[in-house]
Write a protein that holds these residues in place. Structure first.
Motif, PDB file in Angstrom:
ATOM      1  N   LEU A  33      15.889   6.866 -26.547  1.00  9.20           N
ATOM      2  CA  LEU A  33      14.618   6.304 -26.395  1.00  9.20           C
ATOM      3  C   LEU A  33      14.021   6.001 -27.986  1.00  9.20           C
ATOM      4  O   LEU A  33      13.735   4.788 -28.235  1.00  9.20           O
ATOM      5  N   ARG A  37      15.051   2.443 -27.945  1.00  7.07           N
ATOM      6  CA  ARG A  37      13.816   2.139 -27.087  1.00  7.07           C
ATOM      7  C   ARG A  37      13.981   1.579 -26.072  1.00  7.07           C
ATOM      8  O   ARG A  37      13.070   1.138 -25.307  1.00  7.07           O
ATOM      9  N   ARG A  38      15.307   1.337 -25.397  1.00  2.69           N
ATOM     10  CA  ARG A  38      15.431   0.796 -24.045  1.00  2.69           C
ATOM     11  C   ARG A  38      16.719   1.765 -23.468  1.00  2.69           C
ATOM     12  O   ARG A  38      17.599   1.776 -23.834  1.00  2.69           O
ATOM     13  N   LEU A  60       6.135   9.748 -24.492  1.00  9.13           N
ATOM     14  CA  LEU A  60       6.087   8.930 -25.387  1.00  9.13           C
ATOM     15  C   LEU A  60       4.831   8.466 -25.805  1.00  9.13           C
ATOM     16  O   LEU A  60       4.902   8.210 -27.130  1.00  9.13           O
ATOM     17  N   VAL A 108       4.644   1.932 -23.067  1.00  8.83           N
ATOM     18  CA  VAL A 108       5.799   2.134 -22.442  1.00  8.83           C
ATOM     19  C   VAL A 108       5.773   1.018 -21.227  1.00  8.83           C
ATOM     20  O   VAL A 108       4.869   1.276 -20.479  1.00  8.83           O
ATOM     21  N   TYR A 137       8.526   0.527 -25.415  1.00  8.61           N
ATOM     22  CA  TYR A 137       9.679   1.146 -25.061  1.00  8.61           C
ATOM     23  C   TYR A 137       9.910   0.537 -23.587  1.00  8.61           C
ATOM     24  O   TYR A 137       9.077   0.359 -22.717  1.00  8.61           O
TER      25      TYR A 137
END
Length: 376
Positions: A33, A37-38, A60, A108, A137
């Motif tokens: 992550l 980030r995905r 996060l 997120v 995210y």
């Protein structure tokens, strides 16, 4: 909620303790992550994908120095939303990422049950080109059966995490979860109960045995996640009542349906063995149940259509080389029936007999060609 004394909410140690996922594995998820980030969590139902997505999202938020608030994590459940609405939502997020620094966006975004979307490529098309670092995210969840159907662009832009029953962190989760519940009860009561320990040790073995049975007679896509067993009471008498109800009203009906579908798709692949026999042989309680309790239901082969595969008749055109091949291939089984019907079609009418046999033979040949094409 369980927590680790002395550990910050933004620490990996606290996250590992709360989720009961080994630290090395949860650290890998966090690293994925942080760098990409995905991610998309992919696996069978009941393996804890949604729970893990929520815990990773909270982590996060804490790690970014923010407080956990209603707007810090946005959850979009695709169960209740159409693909068009999801595409519009992601398009709006992408526009905000382009026009601002993303300060008004959630930290997120959880996209739950993405397998309900017909074309993920179309849904994510505009979002994938947005300014990367300004975007929230993204944590998605998806059932295992649809993981391989996504396009190459999605595999390039997302990191895929498999949550499978036969591997960690799912494989050992049930045992860790039930033992933590047991330890909490023992600490509060100041006593240990050997009979209760035996039951808690037995539950993960039942789960593993059932999944081996499902893999043998169907596939790994229909295996049972640990979620079904998490509500086991930490009490000897109550756990027996709970397990009897779970077995008779949830597990056995599910096994029957899954094995029926497995036989239709894959045919008979191994000798029959009723999983109830193993359960009764390894039963951790002193007796099967009180006289007024319902007995554990058995899973009979005739209940799932396991018996009754026809043996090729003498005189019919021999397509498979053995009876076992007929049983193993439902398409050949169907073709044998059609050929047998063609051989005895309308014997009392000589005028139409040739036409009927030719029609049946043509139908058989068309089906065979279709089956061969589908396997190539």
């Amino acid at each position: 909620m369980s927590f680790l004394l002395g550990a910050k909410q933004s620490s990996v140690d606290a996250l590992a303790f709360e989720t009961l996922i080994p630290k090395s594995i949860i650290q890998r998820y966090v690293s994925l992550l942080s760098e990409h980030r995905r991610i998309i969590l992919c696996g069978p139902s009941g393996t804890g994908k949604t729970y893990l997505a929520q815990k990773l999202a909270e982590f996060l938020v804490f790690r970014s120095g923010k407080e956990l608030s209603p707007g810090s994590v946005a959850t979009f459940s695709v169960d209740h939303k159409s693909a068009k609405e999801l595409r519009q939502y992601l398009s709006n997020v992408a526009e905000q990422c382009e026009s601002s620094n993303g300060s008004d966006l959630p930290t997120v975004i959880i996209l739950d049950n993405l397998h309900h979307v017909g074309s993920l490529g179309e849904v994510f098309n505009g979002f994938l080109s947005a300014k990367y670092q300004n975007c929230p995210y993204i944590i998605g969840t998806m059932n295992q059966a649809t993981c391989s159907t996504t396009n190459l662009q999605l595999h390039h832009n997302f990191r895929w995490v498999l949550c499978a029953n036969h591997m960690e962190p799912v494989k050992g989760f049930l045992g860790r979860f039930l033992h933590r519940k047991l330890v909490e009860i023992e600490v509060n009561s100041g006593t240990r109960n050997p009979d209760l320990i035996k039951i808690i040790d037995w539950m993960p073995k039942v789960w593993t045995h059932l999944n081996k049975f499902l893999e043998t007679h169907s596939s790994s896509d229909v295996t049972i996640g640990p979620r079904l067993f998490l509500s086991c009471p930490i009490n000897v008498a109550s756990s027996q009542v709970w397990f009897t109800d779970l077995w008779n009203y949830s597990i056995v009906p599910y096994l029957m349906e899954a094995v029926r579908e497995g036989l239709q798709l894959y045919g008979r692949r191994s000798p029959w063995e009723d999983p109830t026999e193993w359960v009764q042989e390894s039963y951790p309680w002193l007796s099967i149940g009180e006289p007024d309790w319902p007995p554990l239901l058995r899973l009979r082969p005739e209940d799932v259509g396991y018996e009754g595969y026809p043996i090729p008749s003498v005189g019919t055109k021999k397509m498979p080389t053995s009876h076992s091949e007929v049983e193993a291939d439902p398409l050949l089984n169907m073709l044998m029936r059609l050929q047998e019907a063609a051989s005895y079609s309308n014997p009392h009418n000589n005028d139409t007999e040739g036409t009927d046999v030719d029609s049946s033979r043509l139908c058989t040949e068309d089906l065979l060609n279709t089956g061969l094409e589908s396997t190539l």
